[in-house]
Write an enzyme that holds these catalytic residues in place. Structure first.
Site, PDB file in Angstrom:
ATOM      1  N   ASP A  82      -8.708  12.990   5.642  1.00 16.81           N
ATOM      2  CA  ASP A  82      -7.608  12.840   6.594  1.00 16.81           C
ATOM      3  C   ASP A  82      -7.257  11.362   6.699  1.00 16.81           C
ATOM      4  O   ASP A  82      -7.672  10.574   5.838  1.00 16.81           O
ATOM      5  CB  ASP A  82      -7.943  13.493   7.948  1.00 16.81           C
ATOM      6  CG  ASP A  82      -9.010  12.738   8.715  1.00 16.81           C
ATOM      7  OD1 ASP A  82      -9.475  11.674   8.235  1.00 16.81           O
ATOM      8  OD2 ASP A  82      -9.387  13.198   9.799  1.00 16.81           O
ATOM      9  N   ASP A  94     -13.514   8.221   6.355  1.00 22.80           N
ATOM     10  CA  ASP A  94     -14.618   9.189   6.265  1.00 22.80           C
ATOM     11  C   ASP A  94     -14.713  10.023   7.544  1.00 22.80           C
ATOM     12  O   ASP A  94     -15.819  10.313   8.032  1.00 22.80           O
ATOM     13  CB  ASP A  94     -15.946   8.462   5.993  1.00 22.80           C
ATOM     14  CG  ASP A  94     -15.914   7.694   4.688  1.00 22.80           C
ATOM     15  OD1 ASP A  94     -15.308   8.201   3.727  1.00 22.80           O
ATOM     16  OD2 ASP A  94     -16.463   6.580   4.627  1.00 22.80           O
ATOM     17  N   ASN A 110     -13.481  14.499  -0.428  1.00 24.78           N
ATOM     18  CA  ASN A 110     -14.135  13.240  -0.763  1.00 24.78           C
ATOM     19  C   ASN A 110     -15.638  13.468  -0.668  1.00 24.78           C
ATOM     20  O   ASN A 110     -16.094  14.407  -0.005  1.00 24.78           O
ATOM     21  CB  ASN A 110     -13.691  12.164   0.236  1.00 24.78           C
ATOM     22  CG  ASN A 110     -14.149  10.770  -0.165  1.00 24.78           C
ATOM     23  OD1 ASN A 110     -14.559  10.529  -1.300  1.00 24.78           O
ATOM     24  ND2 ASN A 110     -14.069   9.845   0.777  1.00 24.78           N
ATOM     25  N   THR A 111     -16.394  12.591  -1.308  1.00 24.17           N
ATOM     26  CA  THR A 111     -17.842  12.639  -1.150  1.00 24.17           C
ATOM     27  C   THR A 111     -18.302  11.293  -0.615  1.00 24.17           C
ATOM     28  O   THR A 111     -17.805  10.245  -1.035  1.00 24.17           O
ATOM     29  CB  THR A 111     -18.554  12.995  -2.477  1.00 24.17           C
ATOM     30  OG1 THR A 111     -19.962  12.874  -2.284  1.00 24.17           O
ATOM     31  CG2 THR A 111     -18.126  12.104  -3.628  1.00 24.17           C
ATOM     32  N   HIS A 112     -19.247  11.339   0.329  1.00 28.35           N
ATOM     33  CA  HIS A 112     -19.704  10.112   0.980  1.00 28.35           C
ATOM     34  C   HIS A 112     -21.238  10.095   0.986  1.00 28.35           C
ATOM     35  O   HIS A 112     -21.864  11.106   1.319  1.00 28.35           O
ATOM     36  CB  HIS A 112     -19.166  10.060   2.414  1.00 28.35           C
ATOM     37  CG  HIS A 112     -19.584   8.824   3.139  1.00 28.35           C
ATOM     38  ND1 HIS A 112     -19.027   7.580   2.873  1.00 28.35           N
ATOM     39  CD2 HIS A 112     -20.511   8.610   4.103  1.00 28.35           C
ATOM     40  CE1 HIS A 112     -19.594   6.672   3.640  1.00 28.35           C
ATOM     41  NE2 HIS A 112     -20.500   7.257   4.392  1.00 28.35           N
ATOM     42  N   ARG A 156       0.824  -1.223   0.000  1.00 29.73           N
ATOM     43  CA  ARG A 156       0.000   0.000   0.000  1.00 29.73           C
ATOM     44  C   ARG A 156       0.848   1.258   0.000  1.00 29.73           C
ATOM     45  O   ARG A 156       0.501   2.266  -0.610  1.00 29.73           O
ATOM     46  CB  ARG A 156      -0.916   0.021   1.232  1.00 29.73           C
ATOM     47  CG  ARG A 156      -2.126  -0.877   1.096  1.00 29.73           C
ATOM     48  CD  ARG A 156      -3.229  -0.430   2.039  1.00 29.73           C
ATOM     49  NE  ARG A 156      -4.062   0.611   1.445  1.00 29.73           N
ATOM     50  CZ  ARG A 156      -5.183   0.373   0.755  1.00 29.73           C
ATOM     51  NH1 ARG A 156      -5.594  -0.843   0.558  1.00 29.73           N
ATOM     52  NH2 ARG A 156      -5.889   1.372   0.268  1.00 29.73           N
TER      53      ARG A 156
HETATM   54  C1  GRF Z   1     -21.060   7.774  -4.630  1.00 27.67           C
HETATM   55  O1  GRF Z   1     -22.255   7.658  -3.908  1.00 27.67           O
HETATM   56  C2  GRF Z   1     -19.882   7.951  -3.726  1.00 27.67           C
HETATM   57  O2  GRF Z   1     -20.138   8.716  -2.606  1.00 27.67           O
HETATM   58  C3  GRF Z   1     -19.634   6.523  -3.305  1.00 27.67           C
HETATM   59  O3  GRF Z   1     -19.840   5.764  -4.467  1.00 27.67           O
HETATM   60  C4  GRF Z   1     -20.704   6.479  -5.323  1.00 27.67           C
HETATM   61  C5  GRF Z   1     -19.986   6.707  -6.617  1.00 27.67           C
HETATM   62  O4  GRF Z   1     -20.880   7.052  -7.618  1.00 27.67           O
HETATM   63  N1  GRF Z   1     -18.336   6.369  -2.725  1.00 27.67           N
HETATM   64  P1  GRF Z   1     -20.368   7.518  -9.056  1.00 27.67           P
HETATM   65  O5  GRF Z   1     -19.239   6.575  -9.441  1.00 27.67           O
HETATM   66  O6  GRF Z   1     -19.893   8.925  -8.939  1.00 27.67           O
HETATM   67  O7  GRF Z   1     -21.544   7.372  -9.950  1.00 27.67           O
END
Ligand code: GRF
Length: 246
Positions: free
Chosen positions: A186, A190, A152-154, A110
């Site tokens: 970080d 998440d 990031n998006t969660h 990693r």
């Molecule tokens: C999103 O909901 C993201 O938060 C999660 O996986 C999904 C990815 O969707 N980790 P996409 O690949 O952007 O359509």
């Protein structure tokens, strides 16, 4: 940041060209850290974004589309993936963007993978790295280079339901409202400072797929609006609190 804009850059004039300058990164903690400021400079089109993706790439597509508008304040300079073939990469290729793939399996461990991912991203000199559906945890090398300027998006309202199965876990818990979170990355899972959130109702007959699709509609809008505000207005971090603009 208290006291306003430390680099003295004013609001963006209409129709200008922009260069992101004045990056100062500090570890999260008690001291405020101030990030990007965008100023008018002839011939350079906005903050430089590197986007990382693992799968379908609809969040990535939303950002690529938003960046077509010069007023958004950013340009996508490259798209990277941790696996191939990722649909997200195909979207980037269709948009004519430089692409790279850094697969964990191609490295002894990693740490080496993380260093290679860091080098690949750094080669495009991004102002901000966006994990747009990127399903790997980044490591020390990456955070040493991009900490504080990687979002990031969660698909859940953090700190509830972190991890890979945020949608499934929220559904299993029986919550009536869930949502999505844009956060700074970080070294936790998440766990970084929250930049923005949006709520999404859970319907009685939702399953993981229907709920995730509804969340992703909100997620794409939130990611685009948040990244746009960050690059146009800058942001600061004090402890766990993120503030966009001065
Ligand atoms: C999103 O909901 C993201 O938060 C999660 O996986 C999904 C990815 O969707 N980790 P996409 O690949 O952007 O359509």
């Amino acid at each position: 940041m208290a006291g306003g804009n430390p680099l003295g850059c004013g609001p963006r004039p209409l129709g200008g060209w922009y260069l992101a300058i004045g990056l100062y990164c500090a570890p999260f903690g008690d001291h405020p850290a101030t990030y990007l400021r965008v100023v008018e400079v002839s011939g350079i089109k906005g903050a430089r974004l590197v986007l990382l993706v693992s799968g379908e790439g609809t969040n990535l597509q939303a950002l690529i589309d938003a960046c077509r508008d010069a007023d958004f304040g950013a340009q996508v300079v490259a798209v990277g993936a941790d696996r191939g073939p990722a649909n997200g990469l195909a979207r980037a290729e269709r948009a004519g963007l430089p692409c790279f793939t850094v697969r964990l399996a191609d490295y002894p461990g990693r740490e080496e993978w993380d260093a290679a991912l860091t080098r690949a991203c750094a080669g495009f000199a991004p102002d901000l790295v966006v994990l747009a559906g990127f399903m790997k945890l980044v490591g020390k090398s990456f955070l040493d280079t991009f900490g504080g300027r990687c979002v990031n998006t969660h698909p859940a309202l953090l700190p509830s339901f972190p991890g890979t199965h945020g949608v499934r876990d929220a559904l299993a818990h029986g919550v009536k409202v869930t949502g999505c979170t844009v956060l700074l990355v970080d070294d936790g899972v998440d766990a970084g400072p929250i930049v923005a959130q949006a709520s999404v109702p859970v319907a009685d007959d939702d399953d993981e797929v229907t709920l995730h699709e509804r969340i992703k509609v909100a997620e794409r809008a939130l990611l685009v609006s948040t990244v746009g505000r960050m690059v146009r207005e800058g942001w600061s971090v004090q402890g766990r609190k993120v503030r966009i603009g001065s």
